[in-house]
Design a protein around this motif. Structure first.
Motif, PDB file in Angstrom:
ATOM      1  N   LEU A 275       0.850  -1.181   0.000  1.00  0.00           N
ATOM      2  CA  LEU A 275       0.000   0.000   0.000  1.00  0.00           C
ATOM      3  C   LEU A 275       0.889   1.235   0.000  1.00  0.00           C
ATOM      4  N   ASN A 276       0.541   2.219  -0.805  1.00  0.00           N
ATOM      5  CA  ASN A 276       1.264   3.491  -0.785  1.00  0.00           C
ATOM      6  C   ASN A 276       0.293   4.627  -0.494  1.00  0.00           C
ATOM      7  N   VAL A 277       0.637   5.414   0.499  1.00  0.00           N
ATOM      8  CA  VAL A 277      -0.183   6.540   0.943  1.00  0.00           C
ATOM      9  C   VAL A 277       0.499   7.820   0.486  1.00  0.00           C
ATOM     10  N   HIS A 278      -0.245   8.694  -0.166  1.00  0.00           N
ATOM     11  CA  HIS A 278       0.306   9.922  -0.747  1.00  0.00           C
ATOM     12  C   HIS A 278      -0.360  11.126  -0.092  1.00  0.00           C
ATOM     13  N   VAL A 279       0.442  12.036   0.441  1.00  0.00           N
ATOM     14  CA  VAL A 279      -0.076  13.217   1.129  1.00  0.00           C
ATOM     15  C   VAL A 279       0.656  14.454   0.624  1.00  0.00           C
ATOM     16  N   VAL A 280      -0.106  15.471   0.263  1.00  0.00           N
ATOM     17  CA  VAL A 280       0.481  16.753  -0.134  1.00  0.00           C
ATOM     18  C   VAL A 280       0.095  17.785   0.914  1.00  0.00           C
ATOM     19  N   TYR A 281       1.100  18.376   1.552  1.00  0.00           N
ATOM     20  CA  TYR A 281       0.893  19.428   2.544  1.00  0.00           C
ATOM     21  C   TYR A 281       1.148  20.802   1.918  1.00  0.00           C
ATOM     22  N   ASP A 282       0.614  21.826   2.546  1.00  0.00           N
ATOM     23  CA  ASP A 282       0.807  23.180   2.018  1.00  0.00           C
ATOM     24  C   ASP A 282       2.147  23.778   2.422  1.00  0.00           C
TER      25      ASP A 282
ATOM     26  N   VAL B 299     -10.491   4.634   1.549  1.00  0.00           N
ATOM     27  CA  VAL B 299      -9.582   5.772   1.616  1.00  0.00           C
ATOM     28  C   VAL B 299      -9.865   6.623   2.853  1.00  0.00           C
ATOM     29  N   ALA B 300     -11.126   6.786   3.206  1.00  0.00           N
ATOM     30  CA  ALA B 300     -11.470   7.618   4.367  1.00  0.00           C
ATOM     31  C   ALA B 300     -10.853   7.061   5.648  1.00  0.00           C
ATOM     32  N   VAL B 301     -10.858   5.743   5.795  1.00  0.00           N
ATOM     33  CA  VAL B 301     -10.263   5.117   6.978  1.00  0.00           C
ATOM     34  C   VAL B 301      -8.761   5.326   6.987  1.00  0.00           C
ATOM     35  N   LEU B 302      -8.134   5.127   5.849  1.00  0.00           N
ATOM     36  CA  LEU B 302      -6.691   5.312   5.754  1.00  0.00           C
ATOM     37  C   LEU B 302      -6.298   6.769   5.972  1.00  0.00           C
TER      38      LEU B 302
ATOM     39  N   GLU C 232      -7.858   9.004   7.860  1.00  0.00           N
ATOM     40  CA  GLU C 232      -7.940   9.307   9.292  1.00  0.00           C
ATOM     41  C   GLU C 232      -6.754   8.708  10.041  1.00  0.00           C
ATOM     42  N   ARG C 233      -6.404   7.481   9.705  1.00  0.00           N
ATOM     43  CA  ARG C 233      -5.319   6.791  10.408  1.00  0.00           C
ATOM     44  C   ARG C 233      -3.975   7.446  10.138  1.00  0.00           C
ATOM     45  N   TYR C 234      -3.654   7.682   8.874  1.00  0.00           N
ATOM     46  CA  TYR C 234      -2.294   8.096   8.538  1.00  0.00           C
ATOM     47  C   TYR C 234      -2.047   9.581   8.738  1.00  0.00           C
ATOM     48  N   LEU C 235      -3.045  10.417   8.603  1.00  0.00           N
ATOM     49  CA  LEU C 235      -2.829  11.830   8.911  1.00  0.00           C
ATOM     50  C   LEU C 235      -2.571  12.008  10.406  1.00  0.00           C
ATOM     51  N   ALA C 236      -3.281  11.235  11.226  1.00  0.00           N
ATOM     52  CA  ALA C 236      -3.032  11.308  12.671  1.00  0.00           C
ATOM     53  C   ALA C 236      -1.624  10.829  13.009  1.00  0.00           C
ATOM     54  N   GLU C 237      -1.178   9.763  12.362  1.00  0.00           N
ATOM     55  CA  GLU C 237       0.162   9.248  12.635  1.00  0.00           C
ATOM     56  C   GLU C 237       1.243  10.205  12.152  1.00  0.00           C
ATOM     57  N   LEU C 238       1.043  10.817  10.994  1.00  0.00           N
ATOM     58  CA  LEU C 238       2.020  11.785  10.512  1.00  0.00           C
ATOM     59  C   LEU C 238       2.105  12.994  11.441  1.00  0.00           C
ATOM     60  N   ALA C 239       0.965  13.400  11.975  1.00  0.00           N
ATOM     61  CA  ALA C 239       0.986  14.510  12.931  1.00  0.00           C
ATOM     62  C   ALA C 239       1.735  14.125  14.199  1.00  0.00           C
ATOM     63  N   ARG C 240       1.652  12.856  14.585  1.00  0.00           N
ATOM     64  CA  ARG C 240       2.381  12.395  15.764  1.00  0.00           C
ATOM     65  C   ARG C 240       3.877  12.334  15.497  1.00  0.00           C
ATOM     66  N   LEU C 241       4.260  11.958  14.276  1.00  0.00           N
ATOM     67  CA  LEU C 241       5.676  11.803  13.943  1.00  0.00           C
ATOM     68  C   LEU C 241       6.356  13.113  13.573  1.00  0.00           C
ATOM     69  N   LEU C 242       5.615  13.990  12.878  1.00  0.00           N
ATOM     70  CA  LEU C 242       6.200  15.214  12.317  1.00  0.00           C
ATOM     71  C   LEU C 242       5.482  16.415  12.910  1.00  0.00           C
ATOM     72  N   PRO C 243       6.066  17.094  13.865  1.00  0.00           N
ATOM     73  CA  PRO C 243       5.377  18.206  14.523  1.00  0.00           C
ATOM     74  C   PRO C 243       4.841  19.256  13.564  1.00  0.00           C
TER      75      PRO C 243
ATOM     76  N   VAL D 229      -3.630  19.941   4.651  1.00  0.00           N
ATOM     77  CA  VAL D 229      -3.511  18.858   3.680  1.00  0.00           C
ATOM     78  C   VAL D 229      -4.182  19.299   2.383  1.00  0.00           C
ATOM     79  N   ARG D 230      -3.383  19.430   1.345  1.00  0.00           N
ATOM     80  CA  ARG D 230      -3.912  19.843   0.043  1.00  0.00           C
ATOM     81  C   ARG D 230      -4.459  18.665  -0.756  1.00  0.00           C
ATOM     82  N   ASP D 231      -3.911  17.475  -0.530  1.00  0.00           N
ATOM     83  CA  ASP D 231      -4.388  16.298  -1.269  1.00  0.00           C
ATOM     84  C   ASP D 231      -4.000  15.050  -0.490  1.00  0.00           C
ATOM     85  N   PHE D 232      -4.834  14.029  -0.611  1.00  0.00           N
ATOM     86  CA  PHE D 232      -4.576  12.735   0.020  1.00  0.00           C
ATOM     87  C   PHE D 232      -5.148  11.660  -0.899  1.00  0.00           C
ATOM     88  N   PHE D 233      -4.339  10.671  -1.236  1.00  0.00           N
ATOM     89  CA  PHE D 233      -4.829   9.563  -2.045  1.00  0.00           C
ATOM     90  C   PHE D 233      -3.948   8.352  -1.792  1.00  0.00           C
TER      91      PHE D 233
END
Length: 510
Positions: free
Chosen positions: A326-333, A401-404, A406-417, A424-428
């Motif tokens: 699985l690959n999770v893609h996140v674009v931040y501003d 995708v909605a479950v993923l 919620e899970r991965y944005l929370a984890e990224l926030a925990r890992l990366l202050p 989040v500009r895009d998530f897929f």
């Protein structure tokens, strides 16, 4: 006045000296290049409109604008001599460089502490001693026991992954017998093993695990230095590989699926071709005739196409399992990761890669998101695109995708202050349900050699008996092996285009 000399009559190419390669992944591209270089008239048939197999790119238009997206993030090591030869052969070595020295930052989510797996220039295995001694995610006792286990792996000598004594045992049992705690397995052995084998230690053949750790960490000091593409994979495996095939004289037929192989009375093969999954075939379908056929396709497709009697037990191919990624893609501003990549512990997140510049991400207003990039290769100011590579993803591959999200944005926030306040500009997500073969105990006896019992028909693919797990290296090696065997059967000379791990390929890495 002397009459001009008549041109010599054109001699048609004998059908027996033609080859058809079925499948345009790395294995098929490699086999086609080598056959063509040896003077064999070669046609490569690919069902999709692109080359590259499962290491490809696509264009996405979304909330963050136009992106070029890799379906998954792939890395290689300095010891991947065949894949590095492939990159050189297609003119792409500079686009996928290797670290000068192994350096993997590893963040423990529970403690918020970053440790590093590093090496020195000392001979193996001493090159890892200092890094392991300072690795903060293991206790001093665990570090000592990890070193002893590594030496035990080294004492196994040259490893044949198909050796029944190794192939029938799972890696976790071996690690437990050699004093490895659950934490040591998670923080060290699985950190490396999941990324390279696409399975956790209990689901991995000891033969394959021993091969990976011995080759990558216990042979040469530079063997495990990481490399990855700084451009989209499609640039390497489709565009540049396609140009290399064209220069070599290979005819490439895309959007065409091989339906059947039929033997001809003269010992050649009639290959029936129809449209692939995305419209009419480039060549309009029909038939091809050749004396050599390389099936560089997934094992189930090979099983379908193999002539009767080609393998003693063809149904073994159907018993080679598959494993998802699985690959999770996140674009931040804004920039939230301040290094080119990061591995993580104590969190569902495994590996995070900064793909801002490679994707062509642009900031609002049209400037490149990667403008002002840093010396370590990570993005500068502006938006940032992160790709999370999640191997052994059987529990998550079919989640919505909605479950993923919620899970991965929370984890990224925990890992990366910095991600806690970024927008989040895009998530897929991208899913490869059959990304690799499953490296389970017993798989070694199921993987076939390149040579079949049917003259003129050969097998290639990372799932064949390459001695490697399902990697880009294994795929290229399989293509080289199939071409070498086919050329030998035709009485053509063949020289290995790359050297093994002891021919000096690591000299630049001291």
């Amino acid at each position: 006045m002397t009459a001009p000399e008549a041109a010599p009559p054109t001699v048609p190419e004998p059908v027996g000296s033609r080859a058809v390669v079925v499948g345009g992944g790395l294995a098929g591209i490699t086999a086609a290049l080598r056959l063509a270089e040896a003077g064999i008239g070669t046609t490569l048939v690919e069902a999709r409109p692109r080359l590259g197999g499962l290491a490809f790119s696509f264009r996405r238009t979304g909330a963050a604008g136009e992106l070029t997206v890799d379906n998954g993030h792939h890395v290689h090591l300095r010891c991947c001599t065949a894949y590095r030869w492939f990159l050189e052969r297609i003119g792409a070595s500079a686009l996928a460089p290797v670290q000068r020295r192994l350096d993997i930052p590893v963040l423990d989510a529970a403690r918020g502490r970053v440790g590093r797996l590093r090496r020195t220039a000392l001979p193996a295995p001493l090159h890892l001693a200092a890094g392991l001694a300072r690795y903060p995610h293991l206790s001093p006792a665990e570090r000592l026991r990890a070193g002893r286990a590594a030496l035990a792996l080294k004492r196994l000598g040259t490893v044949d992954p198909a050796d029944p004594a190794l192939d029938g045992t799972d890696f976790a049992s071996w690690l437990h017998r050699h004093g490895q705690s659950p934490r040591a397995i998670r923080a060290l052995w699985d950190l490396v093993g999941v990324a390279t084998l696409n399975a956790r230690a209990p689901q991995v053949s000891l033969g394959l695990a021993a091969m990976v750790f011995r080759t990558g960490l216990l042979t040469e000091p530079g063997a495990a230095d990481l490399g990855w593409s700084r451009v989209p994979l499609g640039r390497l495996h489709d565009t540049l590989a396609g140009e290399a095939l064209e220069r070599a004289g290979v005819r490439v037929v895309r959007r065409a699926r091989v339906r059947e192989l039929t033997p001809e009375p003269d010992g050649t093969w009639r290959i029936t071709v129809g449209a692939g999954g995305s419209g009419d075939a480039d060549g309009g379908g029909g038939t091809l005739t050749a004396g050599t056929v390389v099936l560089a396709v997934p094992q189930r497709d090979a099983h379908r196409l193999l002539p009767p009697g080609a393998l003693p037990e063809p149904d073994r191919l159907l018993r080679i399992g598959t494993a998802p990624i699985l690959n999770v893609h996140v674009v931040y501003d804004r920039r939230v990761l301040h290094r080119p990549f990061l591995a993580a512990l104590g969190t569902p997140v495994q590996w995070i890669f900064d793909r801002t510049e490679a994707s062509g991400l642009r900031a609002p207003g049209g400037t490149d998101g990667g403008t002002g990039g840093t010396a370590d290769g990570s993005a500068g100011a502006g938006p940032q695109y992160l790709a999370l590579s999640q191997s052994a993803a059987g529990d998550e591959i079919d989640l919505p995708v909605a479950v993923l999200r919620e899970r991965y944005l929370a984890e990224l926030a925990r890992l990366l202050p910095a991600a806690r306040t970024a927008r989040v500009r895009d998530f897929f997500v991208t899913r490869e349900r059959t990304a690799t073969f499953a490296p389970a105990p017993g798989v070694g006896r199921l993987r076939p050699a390149a040579r079949t019992d049917t003259p003129g028909v050969w097998l290639a693919g990372s799932w064949t008996a390459t001695g490697w797990p399902a990697t880009m290296e294994g795929a290229v090696r399989s293509g080289l092996t199939a071409a070498r065997e086919a050329l030998a059967a035709l009485g053509r000379p063949y020289e290995d285009p790359y050297g093994g791990p002891h021919d000096g390929v690591f000299s630049e890495a001291a």
